[in-house]
Motif scaffolding. Structure first.
Motif, PDB file in Angstrom:
ATOM      1  N   ASP A 222       0.851  -1.187   0.000  1.00  0.00           N
ATOM      2  CA  ASP A 222       0.000   0.000   0.000  1.00  0.00           C
ATOM      3  C   ASP A 222       0.889   1.240   0.000  1.00  0.00           C
ATOM      4  OD1 ASP A 222      -2.636  -1.286   0.215  1.00  0.00           O
ATOM      5  OD2 ASP A 222      -1.883  -1.943   2.175  1.00  0.00           O
ATOM      6  N   LEU A 223       0.669   2.133  -0.970  1.00  0.00           N
ATOM      7  CA  LEU A 223       1.499   3.324  -1.107  1.00  0.00           C
ATOM      8  C   LEU A 223       0.842   4.536  -0.476  1.00  0.00           C
ATOM      9  CD1 LEU A 223       2.763   2.844  -4.783  1.00  0.00           C
ATOM     10  CD2 LEU A 223       3.556   1.788  -2.658  1.00  0.00           C
ATOM     11  N   ASP A 224       1.628   5.599  -0.307  1.00  0.00           N
ATOM     12  CA  ASP A 224       1.143   6.767   0.427  1.00  0.00           C
ATOM     13  C   ASP A 224       0.168   7.625  -0.365  1.00  0.00           C
ATOM     14  OD1 ASP A 224       2.957   7.750  -1.364  1.00  0.00           O
ATOM     15  OD2 ASP A 224       4.216   8.783   0.115  1.00  0.00           O
ATOM     16  N   ASP A 225      -0.063   7.314  -1.646  1.00  0.00           N
ATOM     17  CA  ASP A 225      -1.057   8.059  -2.420  1.00  0.00           C
ATOM     18  C   ASP A 225      -2.389   7.321  -2.499  1.00  0.00           C
ATOM     19  OD1 ASP A 225      -0.356   5.960  -4.043  1.00  0.00           O
ATOM     20  OD2 ASP A 225      -0.014   7.174  -5.839  1.00  0.00           O
ATOM     21  N   GLY A 226      -2.532   6.238  -1.732  1.00  0.00           N
ATOM     22  CA  GLY A 226      -3.773   5.468  -1.722  1.00  0.00           C
ATOM     23  C   GLY A 226      -3.797   4.316  -2.702  1.00  0.00           C
ATOM     24  N   SER A 227      -2.841   4.232  -3.593  1.00  0.00           N
ATOM     25  CA  SER A 227      -2.786   3.124  -4.548  1.00  0.00           C
ATOM     26  C   SER A 227      -2.063   1.933  -3.908  1.00  0.00           C
ATOM     27  CB  SER A 227      -2.067   3.553  -5.822  1.00  0.00           C
ATOM     28  OG  SER A 227      -0.705   3.862  -5.546  1.00  0.00           O
ATOM     29  N   HIS A 228      -2.017   0.833  -4.637  1.00  0.00           N
ATOM     30  CA  HIS A 228      -1.288  -0.321  -4.126  1.00  0.00           C
ATOM     31  C   HIS A 228      -0.637  -1.076  -5.274  1.00  0.00           C
ATOM     32  CE1 HIS A 228      -4.986  -2.475  -5.343  1.00  0.00           C
ATOM     33  NE2 HIS A 228      -4.197  -3.549  -5.412  1.00  0.00           N
ATOM     34  N   VAL A 229       0.329  -1.914  -4.931  1.00  0.00           N
ATOM     35  CA  VAL A 229       1.046  -2.749  -5.893  1.00  0.00           C
ATOM     36  C   VAL A 229       0.989  -4.180  -5.392  1.00  0.00           C
ATOM     37  CG1 VAL A 229       3.323  -3.308  -6.846  1.00  0.00           C
ATOM     38  CG2 VAL A 229       2.614  -0.918  -6.646  1.00  0.00           C
ATOM     39  N   ASP A 230       0.624  -5.100  -6.276  1.00  0.00           N
ATOM     40  CA  ASP A 230       0.650  -6.524  -5.967  1.00  0.00           C
ATOM     41  C   ASP A 230       1.885  -7.142  -6.608  1.00  0.00           C
ATOM     42  OD1 ASP A 230      -1.791  -6.570  -4.535  1.00  0.00           O
ATOM     43  OD2 ASP A 230      -2.901  -6.620  -6.418  1.00  0.00           O
ATOM     44  N   ALA A 231       2.533  -8.042  -5.894  1.00  0.00           N
ATOM     45  CA  ALA A 231       3.747  -8.658  -6.428  1.00  0.00           C
ATOM     46  C   ALA A 231       3.910 -10.066  -5.877  1.00  0.00           C
ATOM     47  CB  ALA A 231       4.973  -7.818  -6.077  1.00  0.00           C
ATOM     48  N   ASP A 232       4.513 -10.933  -6.695  1.00  0.00           N
ATOM     49  CA  ASP A 232       4.856 -12.281  -6.227  1.00  0.00           C
ATOM     50  C   ASP A 232       6.090 -12.229  -5.323  1.00  0.00           C
ATOM     51  OD1 ASP A 232       2.911 -13.330  -8.081  1.00  0.00           O
ATOM     52  OD2 ASP A 232       4.403 -13.056  -9.653  1.00  0.00           O
ATOM     53  N   VAL A 233       7.016 -11.348  -5.689  1.00  0.00           N
ATOM     54  CA  VAL A 233       8.272 -11.222  -4.964  1.00  0.00           C
ATOM     55  C   VAL A 233       8.523  -9.745  -4.671  1.00  0.00           C
ATOM     56  CG1 VAL A 233      10.790 -11.466  -5.133  1.00  0.00           C
ATOM     57  CG2 VAL A 233       9.305 -13.310  -5.928  1.00  0.00           C
ATOM     58  N   VAL A 234       8.993  -9.458  -3.459  1.00  0.00           N
ATOM     59  CA  VAL A 234       9.364  -8.095  -3.063  1.00  0.00           C
ATOM     60  C   VAL A 234      10.847  -8.100  -2.672  1.00  0.00           C
ATOM     61  CG1 VAL A 234       8.988  -6.201  -1.441  1.00  0.00           C
ATOM     62  CG2 VAL A 234       7.046  -7.564  -2.255  1.00  0.00           C
ATOM     63  N   ILE A 235      11.595  -7.141  -3.237  1.00  0.00           N
ATOM     64  CA  ILE A 235      13.014  -6.992  -2.907  1.00  0.00           C
ATOM     65  C   ILE A 235      13.188  -5.652  -2.202  1.00  0.00           C
ATOM     66  CG2 ILE A 235      15.371  -7.017  -3.774  1.00  0.00           C
ATOM     67  CD1 ILE A 235      14.299  -8.241  -6.374  1.00  0.00           C
ATOM     68  N   ALA A 236      13.649  -5.691  -0.951  1.00  0.00           N
ATOM     69  CA  ALA A 236      13.858  -4.465  -0.178  1.00  0.00           C
ATOM     70  C   ALA A 236      15.316  -4.051  -0.289  1.00  0.00           C
ATOM     71  CB  ALA A 236      13.477  -4.690   1.282  1.00  0.00           C
ATOM     72  N   THR A 237      15.559  -2.929  -0.960  1.00  0.00           N
ATOM     73  CA  THR A 237      16.917  -2.383  -1.098  1.00  0.00           C
ATOM     74  C   THR A 237      16.884  -0.932  -0.629  1.00  0.00           C
ATOM     75  OG1 THR A 237      16.503  -1.775  -3.414  1.00  0.00           O
ATOM     76  CG2 THR A 237      17.491  -3.918  -3.011  1.00  0.00           C
ATOM     77  N   LEU A 238      16.747  -0.763   0.670  1.00  0.00           N
ATOM     78  CA  LEU A 238      16.491   0.543   1.266  1.00  0.00           C
ATOM     79  C   LEU A 238      17.714   1.131   1.950  1.00  0.00           C
ATOM     80  CD1 LEU A 238      12.981  -0.384   2.626  1.00  0.00           C
ATOM     81  CD2 LEU A 238      13.444   1.347   0.890  1.00  0.00           C
ATOM     82  N   GLY A 239      18.880   0.700   1.531  1.00  0.00           N
ATOM     83  CA  GLY A 239      20.097   1.249   2.101  1.00  0.00           C
ATOM     84  C   GLY A 239      20.645   0.386   3.227  1.00  0.00           C
ATOM     85  N   GLU A 240      21.727   0.869   3.819  1.00  0.00           N
ATOM     86  CA  GLU A 240      22.417   0.126   4.869  1.00  0.00           C
ATOM     87  C   GLU A 240      22.749   1.044   6.039  1.00  0.00           C
ATOM     88  OE1 GLU A 240      24.755  -3.262   2.266  1.00  0.00           O
ATOM     89  OE2 GLU A 240      25.753  -1.335   2.623  1.00  0.00           O
ATOM     90  N   ARG A 241      22.972   0.424   7.188  1.00  0.00           N
ATOM     91  CA  ARG A 241      23.327   1.151   8.404  1.00  0.00           C
ATOM     92  C   ARG A 241      24.587   0.520   8.993  1.00  0.00           C
ATOM     93  NH1 ARG A 241      18.816   0.467  10.812  1.00  0.00           N
ATOM     94  NH2 ARG A 241      17.915   2.452  10.164  1.00  0.00           N
ATOM     95  N   PRO A 242      25.581   1.326   9.406  1.00  0.00           N
ATOM     96  CA  PRO A 242      26.816   0.757   9.963  1.00  0.00           C
ATOM     97  C   PRO A 242      26.545  -0.215  11.095  1.00  0.00           C
ATOM     98  CG  PRO A 242      27.050   3.119   9.639  1.00  0.00           C
ATOM     99  CD  PRO A 242      25.609   2.811   9.394  1.00  0.00           C
ATOM    100  N   ASP A 243      27.271  -1.313  11.095  1.00  0.00           N
ATOM    101  CA  ASP A 243      27.091  -2.362  12.096  1.00  0.00           C
ATOM    102  C   ASP A 243      27.937  -2.046  13.324  1.00  0.00           C
ATOM    103  OD1 ASP A 243      26.733  -4.632  13.551  1.00  0.00           O
ATOM    104  OD2 ASP A 243      27.606  -6.014  12.078  1.00  0.00           O
ATOM    105  N   THR A 244      27.333  -1.336  14.280  1.00  0.00           N
ATOM    106  CA  THR A 244      28.065  -0.936  15.494  1.00  0.00           C
ATOM    107  C   THR A 244      27.325  -1.292  16.774  1.00  0.00           C
ATOM    108  OG1 THR A 244      27.063   1.284  15.401  1.00  0.00           O
ATOM    109  CG2 THR A 244      29.212   0.999  14.328  1.00  0.00           C
TER     110      THR A 244
END
Length: 419
Positions: A222-244
């Motif tokens: 569900d997106l912030d404009d009220g629409s939505h996307v259906d998918a068989d597979v979702v890939i999350a590539t939202l960046g990284e955070r230092p491992d500390t």
């Protein structure tokens, strides 16, 4: 020169990536004869991490991307650092084992950012950081029809390229109005996004995922404009955070990686240096406030520099300067970057082959400048011009004016000057 002193006999390296490998190699090259123990969190030997969003998704074998490791060091895989006792100079692993050190190299890199509540690891929902992530995703892509890539950074765009090369439907979602904003800047990122659209990637840019839930066929976003996307597979590539999280030294600054001095010594802790994406230091190349450089080539250079600083003991060590360099091939675009890409700087964007509808594929060069000095260059399908400019940047050294664009692009046409 041989390096072994009574107060530096045991070196522990935490991390098993490119920076860790480079640090161990440099210690060996410099003749250090003490004991070196490497605590690598993953169960596999070190490998080329960029392959996770490239060849491993299309069938490349894990053995083909392994890094060679030192024969003299003791490599312990599956050892995740859990806690640090900086006063007693002990690293505790999640296994309960303890490792005493005279000097410590922190090269734990970064971990993927996953939104709260996203059950990554369930069928069809993937992050893309490790070999195991890549192999699991590759298996799901073989039977998927529609794939949603959340996050349009460099890794996300490489994943989208693989998805389309497998003739799968691909929807890309990102809060920015263009792709690869951090990697190449907003202007070049917009041109690359145009090419990706032409190649069949459906773009939902300027949108955020508000909710992710299971549905009959897979996942509903569900997106912030009220629409939505259906998918068989979702890939999350939202960046990284230092491992500390494990670095529990009382006086260390872990707000964005480990704060280091100009030679990569961790501030507030004795006998500790940091390297790779976890290190935040005043990069001598730019001479400004501390920051991180998280590219693959930089990890190697920082690992080498950290080892040299470690062996300098209490003596002054040279300031460390790293010029970021990275590249990618996707959708018929050869993307090359040298230097720092800052959204607040002036950007001179030049078209190499005026008149082409697909501007990026025809060739683009973007010079990021501040105060008359070129701090970064992005090239798309302009390898010869990029090589000339990147060489000029390296030869000129930090904070020096760079050769002007017309000198390397005789038939160029200026697209825009943004700043």
């Amino acid at each position: 020169m041989r390096h072994r002193t009574s107060d530096l006999d045991r070196v522990v390296v935490v991390g098993g990536g490119r920076a860790a490998v480079a640090a161990v190699e440099e210690l060996e090259r410099l003749g250090f004869t003490g004991a070196v123990t490497v605590l690598a969190g993953e169960s596999r030997p070190p490998y080329h991490r960029p392959a996770c969003s490239k060849g491993l998704l299309t069938g490349q074998r894990p053995a083909d991307v392994q890094l060679s490791t030192s024969s003299s060091a003791r490599w312990l895989t599956g050892r995740v650092a859990a806690e640090l006792d900086a006063k007693r100079q002990i690293v505790y692993a999640q296994t309960g084992e303890m490792y005493v050190y005279d000097a410590l190299v922190v090269a734990t890199g970064a971990r993927p950012v996953i939104p709260d509540g996203w059950p990554v690891g369930e069928p069809g929902l993937h992050s893309l950081h490790s070999i195991d992530d890549a192999l699991s995703l590759a298996a799901d892509l073989r039977k998927a029809q529609r794939v949603a890539v959340v996050g349009a950074g460099l890794t996300g765009c490489e994943a989208a390229y693989v998805v389309r090369s497998l003739a799968r439907e691909c929807i890309m979602i990102d809060s920015n109005p263009q792709v690869m904003t951090r990697a190449v800047g907003s202007v070049t990122g917009g041109l690359i996004a145009d090419t990706m659209r032409h190649e069949g990637v459906r773009m939902r840019l300027g949108r955020r995922v508000k909710n992710l839930s299971r549905c009959r066929r897979g996942w509903r976003l569900d997106l912030d404009d009220g629409s939505h996307v259906d998918a068989d597979v979702v890939i999350a590539t939202l960046g990284e955070r230092p491992d500390t999280d494990w670095f529990t030294a009382r006086h260390a600054d872990t707000s964005d990686g480990l704060l280091c001095d100009e030679s990569l010594r961790v501030q507030g802790v004795d006998q500790v240096v940091a390297a790779g994406a976890v290190a935040r230091w005043p990069n001598a190349w730019y001479g400004d406030k501390p920051g991180r450089v998280d590219q693959w080539i930089a990890a190697m250079e920082l690992g080498q520099a950290a080892a040299r600083t470690l062996l300098s003991g209490s003596r002054a060590a040279p300031a460390v300067g790293v010029l970021p360099r990275y590249w990618s091939d996707l959708f018929g675009l050869r993307i090359q970057v040298c230097g720092r890409i800052d959204q607040t700087e002036e950007v001179a964007v030049t078209e190499l082959r005026p008149g082409r509808r697909d501007i990026a594929r025809g060739g683009v060069l973007a010079a990021h400048r501040r105060g008359g000095v070129t701090s970064g260059v992005v090239a798309v399908n302009a390898p010869r011009q990029f090589t000339t400019l990147a060489r000029a940047m390296r030869e000129a050294g930090p904070a020096r004016p760079l050769v002007s664009l017309p000198a390397v692009i005789p038939n160029q046409r200026r697209l825009s000057l943004v700043g």
